[in-house]
Design a protein around this motif. Sequence first.
Motif, PDB file in Angstrom:
ATOM      1  N   THR A   1      11.798  -3.480   3.840  1.00  0.00           N
ATOM      2  CA  THR A   1      11.476  -2.213   2.348  1.00  0.00           C
ATOM      3  C   THR A   1      11.183  -0.949   2.373  1.00  0.00           C
ATOM      4  OG1 THR A   1      11.520  -4.605   2.366  1.00  0.00           O
ATOM      5  CG2 THR A   1      10.857  -3.134  -0.019  1.00  0.00           C
ATOM      6  N   ASP A   2      11.318  -0.711   2.107  1.00  0.00           N
ATOM      7  CA  ASP A   2      11.274   1.335   1.842  1.00  0.00           C
ATOM      8  C   ASP A   2      10.859   0.936   0.504  1.00  0.00           C
ATOM      9  OD1 ASP A   2      11.547   1.737   4.247  1.00  0.00           O
ATOM     10  OD2 ASP A   2      13.458   2.392   4.081  1.00  0.00           O
ATOM     11  N   ARG A   3       9.877   1.034  -0.003  1.00  0.00           N
ATOM     12  CA  ARG A   3       9.648   1.635  -1.397  1.00  0.00           C
ATOM     13  C   ARG A   3       9.233   2.460  -2.739  1.00  0.00           C
ATOM     14  NH1 ARG A   3       7.405  -3.040   0.468  1.00  0.00           N
ATOM     15  NH2 ARG A   3       7.742  -4.503  -0.878  1.00  0.00           N
ATOM     16  N   MET A   4       9.082   3.532  -1.622  1.00  0.00           N
ATOM     17  CA  MET A   4       9.074   5.270  -1.758  1.00  0.00           C
ATOM     18  C   MET A   4       9.480   6.579  -0.730  1.00  0.00           C
ATOM     19  SD  MET A   4       4.718   4.342  -2.339  1.00  0.00           S
ATOM     20  CE  MET A   4       4.802   5.944  -2.514  1.00  0.00           C
TER      21      MET A   4
ATOM     22  N   ASN B   1       0.803  -3.227  -3.355  1.00  0.00           N
ATOM     23  CA  ASN B   1      -1.022  -2.289  -3.066  1.00  0.00           C
ATOM     24  C   ASN B   1      -0.501  -1.949  -2.036  1.00  0.00           C
ATOM     25  OD1 ASN B   1      -3.254  -1.013  -3.936  1.00  0.00           O
ATOM     26  ND2 ASN B   1      -4.389  -3.253  -4.487  1.00  0.00           N
ATOM     27  N   LEU B   2      -0.046  -0.277  -1.734  1.00  0.00           N
ATOM     28  CA  LEU B   2       0.071  -0.169  -0.239  1.00  0.00           C
ATOM     29  C   LEU B   2      -1.916   0.010   0.246  1.00  0.00           C
ATOM     30  CD1 LEU B   2       2.580   1.810  -0.156  1.00  0.00           C
ATOM     31  CD2 LEU B   2       2.746  -0.512   0.922  1.00  0.00           C
ATOM     32  N   GLU B   3      -1.828   0.208  -0.367  1.00  0.00           N
ATOM     33  CA  GLU B   3      -3.369   1.385   0.294  1.00  0.00           C
ATOM     34  C   GLU B   3      -4.368   0.430   0.310  1.00  0.00           C
ATOM     35  OE1 GLU B   3      -4.799   3.892  -2.769  1.00  0.00           O
ATOM     36  OE2 GLU B   3      -3.132   5.511  -2.487  1.00  0.00           O
ATOM     37  N   HIS B   4      -4.098  -1.118  -0.044  1.00  0.00           N
ATOM     38  CA  HIS B   4      -5.366  -1.822   0.016  1.00  0.00           C
ATOM     39  C   HIS B   4      -4.705  -3.022   1.357  1.00  0.00           C
ATOM     40  CE1 HIS B   4      -7.201  -0.219  -3.952  1.00  0.00           C
ATOM     41  NE2 HIS B   4      -8.174  -0.785  -3.079  1.00  0.00           N
TER      42      HIS B   4
ATOM     43  N   VAL C   1       0.925   1.596   6.544  1.00  0.00           N
ATOM     44  CA  VAL C   1       0.858  -0.227   6.288  1.00  0.00           C
ATOM     45  C   VAL C   1       2.010  -0.671   7.157  1.00  0.00           C
ATOM     46  CG1 VAL C   1       1.144  -1.694   5.108  1.00  0.00           C
ATOM     47  CG2 VAL C   1      -0.111  -0.014   3.886  1.00  0.00           C
ATOM     48  N   LYS C   2       3.231   0.247   7.460  1.00  0.00           N
ATOM     49  CA  LYS C   2       4.059  -0.493   8.519  1.00  0.00           C
ATOM     50  C   LYS C   2       3.726  -0.341   9.780  1.00  0.00           C
ATOM     51  CE  LYS C   2       8.233   0.472   5.412  1.00  0.00           C
ATOM     52  NZ  LYS C   2       9.401   1.272   5.746  1.00  0.00           N
ATOM     53  N   ILE C   3       2.961   0.568  10.135  1.00  0.00           N
ATOM     54  CA  ILE C   3       2.425   0.926  11.820  1.00  0.00           C
ATOM     55  C   ILE C   3       1.420  -0.114  12.454  1.00  0.00           C
ATOM     56  CG2 ILE C   3       0.557   2.259  13.242  1.00  0.00           C
ATOM     57  CD1 ILE C   3       2.113   5.106  11.951  1.00  0.00           C
ATOM     58  N   GLN C   4       0.755  -0.755  11.271  1.00  0.00           N
ATOM     59  CA  GLN C   4      -0.519  -0.779  10.963  1.00  0.00           C
ATOM     60  C   GLN C   4       0.334  -3.008  10.899  1.00  0.00           C
ATOM     61  OE1 GLN C   4      -3.515  -1.071  11.830  1.00  0.00           O
ATOM     62  NE2 GLN C   4      -3.458   1.070  11.518  1.00  0.00           N
ATOM     63  N   ALA C   5       1.680  -2.959  10.528  1.00  0.00           N
ATOM     64  CA  ALA C   5       2.374  -4.339  10.382  1.00  0.00           C
ATOM     65  C   ALA C   5       2.980  -4.166  11.739  1.00  0.00           C
ATOM     66  CB  ALA C   5       3.370  -4.125   9.806  1.00  0.00           C
TER      67      ALA C   5
ATOM     68  N   GLU D   1       2.759   4.048   3.086  1.00  0.00           N
ATOM     69  CA  GLU D   1       3.634   3.020   3.415  1.00  0.00           C
ATOM     70  C   GLU D   1       4.028   2.980   4.855  1.00  0.00           C
ATOM     71  OE1 GLU D   1       7.590   0.962   1.334  1.00  0.00           O
ATOM     72  OE2 GLU D   1       7.403   3.218   0.945  1.00  0.00           O
ATOM     73  N   THR D   2       3.685   3.985   5.636  1.00  0.00           N
ATOM     74  CA  THR D   2       3.781   4.284   6.721  1.00  0.00           C
ATOM     75  C   THR D   2       2.836   3.238   8.081  1.00  0.00           C
ATOM     76  OG1 THR D   2       5.837   6.291   7.065  1.00  0.00           O
ATOM     77  CG2 THR D   2       4.519   6.132   8.916  1.00  0.00           C
TER      78      THR D   2
END
Length: 1428
Positions: free
Chosen positions: A800-803, A759-762, A824-828, A821-822
């Motif tokens: 992990t690259d989902r999309m 659930n990437l957006e959340h 989220v990765k930046i925030q990670a 997804e990107t």
Amino acid sequence: MAHSKTRANDGKITYPPGVKEISDKISKEEMVRRLKMVVKTFMDMDQDSEEEKELYLNLALHLASDFFLKHPDKDVRLLVACCLADIFRIYAPEAPYTSPDKLKDIFMFITRQLKGLEDTKSPQFNRYFYLLENIAWVKSYNICFELEDSNEIFTQLYRTLFSVINNGHNQKVHMHMVDLMSSIICEGDTVSQELLDTVLVNLVPAHKNLNKQAYDLAKALLKRTAQAIEPYITNFFNQVLMLGKTSISDLSEHVFDLILELYNIDSHLLLSVLPQLEFKLKSNDNEERLQVVKLLAKMFGAKDSELAAQNKPLWQCYLGRFNDIHVPIRLECVKFASHCLMNHPDLAKDLTEYLKVRSHDPEEAIRHDVIVSIVTAAKKDLLLVNDHLLNFVRERTLDKRWRVRKEAMMGLAQIYKKYSLQSEAGKEASKQIAWIKDKLLHIYYQNSIDDRLLVERIFAQYMVPHNLETNERMKCLYYLYATLDLNAVKALNEMWKCQNLLRHQVKDLVDLIKQPKTDASSKAIFSKVMVITRNLPDPGKAQDFMKKFTQVLEDDDKIRHQLEMLVSPTCSCKQAEGCVREITKKLGNPKQPTNPFLEMIKFLLERIAPVHIDTESISALIKQVNKSIDGTADDEDEGVPTDLAIRAGLELLKVLSFTHPISFHSAETFESLLACLKMDDEKVAEAALQIFKNTGSKIEEDFTHIRSALLPVLHHKAKKGPPRQAKYAIHCIHAIFSSKETQFAQIFEPLHKSLDPSNLEHLITPLISIGHIALLAPDQFAAPLKSLVATFIVKDVLMTDRMPGKKTTKLWVPDEEVSPETLVKIQAIKMMVRWLLGMKNNHSKSGTSTLRLLTTILHSDGDLTEQGKISKPDMSRLRLAGASAIVKLAQEPCYHEIITLEQYQLCALAINDECYQVRQAFAQKLHKGLSRLRLPLEYMAICALCAKDPVKERRAHARQCLVKNINVRREYLKQHAAVSEKLLSLLPEYVVPYTIHLLAHDPDYVKVQDIEQLKDIKECLWFILEILMSKNENNSHAFIRKMVENIKQTKDAQGPEDPKMNEKLYTVCDIAMNIIISKSTTYSLESPKDPVLPARYFTQPDKNFSNTKNYLPPEMKSFFTPGKPKAANVLGAVNKPLSSAGKQSQSKSSRMETVSNASSNSNPSSPGRIKSRWSELEKPRSRKKIITDPEDKLGMDDLSKLGQESKLRSGQRGRKRAAVISESEEPQWPEEKRLKEDVLESEDEQNSPPKKGRRGRPPKAAAGATQKEESAAKTPKRGRKKATPVKPVEEEEEEGEEEGEEEERQMDIIEQKSKIRQYKTPRKAQQRSESSEISAAESNQSTPQKKRGRPPKTPPSQQKKGRGGRTKQTATKENESGEEMEAFQSNSPIQDISQEVTMEEEEVSTVKVRKSMCIDRLACGNTHWVFQ
């Protein structure tokens, strides 16, 4: 008549009835009595009484005898004169007196009697008036026309009348005098010069002021006789002006005064004189021209004058004097402009062009008076001045001279207050000058403390007058803040911060003074005084005055108490005014004509007195915001949309919450802010959260009901709110609540459990909240956080690259187009960095692992899994996130120590990323860390790589940042003399070893002896050394030389046994040494101290090893042109990107210089790259190519501009950068790259061998490359879309430090700020480069930017011509072209306003934009990392 004469000859005198003989034998009284009867008789007679005329003929002759004419009694003389006047009336037209001498005696006698008119209160005045009336009515004096001495008679008469006229006379007296004198002029044959002088002398200013009535009489006479007297006036002026016969009249020296008066009386009097003035305007005599100019200024400027319309040749000739070589003449013309604008608005158009020229006059006084003239007219009526004229005043706010700048700023402030604040001319006028408020605040970016102090004074007196009632003052501030532009808002915020900082400094000083006196306290006081004096004009004098003030504070408890109250956080505006008044009153005794000490203290008090903001003001401001929220405010009337007003109001409150937090402590204020938290507008809620964070320290104790209502809101925001609100909610909890551990646990647990990678957006909000909890409470959640990072962040998110990403050739897209997804990765990545920054240790090796992960992201171009699923724009974002994370971690000493040299070098390559926005954003991060003294000095060496940036403006801006950072360090060392143990980490010169080492390991540097690669190295070294060597402070040139020599005696610590690595190091050292030798004359002196080299980079010198070998190929010698570096004057413009020469200004919202990130040519696997796999195999890490492409449908102008910007290693570096001009000349770039190379370079790019692979990219399979090559080959030529401004996806990375966040926002101005000025390039250089620029641009449409560091493979003849070393002759010619332009600018008084050319000889300054954080603020960062 013959009979009469017969009777007269008989000698018998007949007297009127009752009158006995009048002779000398009777008494005076009797004589007077008898004469009165005679007067009565003659008075009653008329001209038709022939018998009586005959009868009294002998009496008439008797009365003209010398006995009566010379009688001592004035009454007798008056009565005789009255009789004679009547006799002339009765016997007219022929008088009974035939002797010319007798006639002369009689008229001179009558003239003398007229003097009696002077005393209007005399009992005889009526008789004198009768005498005047009689001779005026009869025109008796006309008889004298036939006399030889007529001129003497008339002159005496005129003099008498002009001398006796006074304000006691009525209109009749005045009229009769005019009648009498005008008849003589109009009916006579000539007017003598003497007579003319008698009239004109009354017009001379000195006489005019003495006797206004005589002036009025002369004026009336000239009006009456204009036609008759005009030829004589013309003749007089002709004799004096044209023939130079000044001896003909005593009035010759007053000709210009007379011309003015005559023109004002009747312009027809000068019909033939005005052409003579045109001739005089061209006289060779300066003083004469000046006199004529002064005269014509009054004539043209007079209220009802129509001279300009009537005599256009004279008007045009006069306008020409605006460009006169004589300074006083130009000054006079400029002063005249004010009256002309006010009295003749129709002439404003003619004046505008000439005032434009004079506003750039070399003379300070003239530029000053241009402003005074325009402002004076504007204050009378804004319609009198057009926008061009106001723009001249606007330009002068940046004048080189303080007096001119001050006049311009004060003038604009007065105009603004009158027409905008007080709305004296309606809304239209207010709109016309709406720019003034922004312009005045922009001046706060200037380096001069005088400018900033004046802006503060203007703000307090004219923009938001402090004497307004509180509600009115806050309403004024509210709408002002809402209508300011971005840079003006930042300037205003900075102004409040500087004032607040100074207030704290003074408070600290007062606290120190109150302590017992010791050596330590005395040193602390002295240190504090030094800090304060830097915030006052003329720091030298200010230091002495502050020492004196400190002594006063120690001795005078009352003054100290008043100052203590003034700097107290609880001081109200009214109290502040009272304190300032009391302190100045005490310091002003005893009164002195000039008291510089008092003036300096007033400056200090003005800066620290809170005259705008207190608790009552904040409450009023909150009410104003609430009115806008409720819809009851006057937002629309003020021209501000309600949404904008609310947002601006909250932003204003947020800024004030930093500077005046105590003023927010009221239930009403907090309740209103709580309501704002629940609004839909995200910006409003963000601002409210930040205000709570800054001001909520007392909420838990004093406002429990607010605490209860606020806590659930903060929990909700932290869990489910927008990303930025989540961040601020966490920081609010940390700042406000004592039970923060409990609150964090209640947020962390559910968020931790709810993390779902599908659930990437959340995911973004939870990651941000967890990241900031980890930063603020690292120990509380140590175990779950480590597990979270290892299992979820790294494995489930980053690895992990989902999309699959969208297929695109663009390198950057707007935030809204970045894949979830990107994001989220930046925030990670940010969350990991915050976690590490919270821990501040590497005990569990988490830092090492994280750095390895970040390095892998950079190695793989942002595609960590290397599955090819991530789109190019997303890869750019991830590369930026990875590089920024390393820079962030390097600011923490414990992590800086574990960053390997390879990781540091790889991170440095982000500044040469192929994507423009990555380079731009990374440079901002780098600058921010360096300027706050948090990044180690070696990171400043990365700036050297900016010399390779293909975009001129990026290079210019990087240079500005570098200058700023070097100056920050030097200033810090001056202020903190005790930090000598940290010299290695602070002294800017110590960046040289790091730079040399970094360049020796540059992936572009492959062949040790390759000329092209060495030239690139030289460019990069000079980029740093030019600024370091601009000043030879403490013999720093010798110190740098010694450092370079020492490096050659060591080995590269990164590979001490690698001969090629060491050879590269020594070669770079030789380049640096040659630069130092060629640019310095003091390099050979003794070094002030022995440099210490960083042990991580270089081995200890081997005493048995002496390296004297020269590693440079002989061909390189021609590239080191001698010449002293010019002073690098920091413009402070790290807040302002600079336009390249001759270009229109660009902002982020326009195009991003020339770099295309949306072009098919941005494909890193383009054919040119794939063919060079051998180079990739030889060198696994290679720099990414920086690609430049033109826009769609480029016109010729665009191509020209494009070519100018997109040249790589072009001759532009060899010229002074027009974009970086300051008051003192900027250093020139190295001279060896010239425009001739550009044509060849564009050919090389079309015909060159394969390009090298991108830096940091490992080799890929050849098969995949071939496929990409084919697809790229099919792609048609395509222009690029406008590049999107770079900004963080979410701006949460500022690690919860509000100060840091504010500075980050201050830094945004670097690339956002639209250019205030544009600059010219030397004309010759422009012409020479035009064709090469166009061809370069054309080639760039189809070919990627030429790979840096790669030697061109061209025919030897071409190579020799295009690539060979530039000869001295060429260098001289090109230098001359620049010098010619400077000479033109300095000699010509006219400059092109549209391009706002920098003027040096004309003493017109360029814009100098100051970085928005003061140096003390900048220097407050961590400085505890010392390494060797």
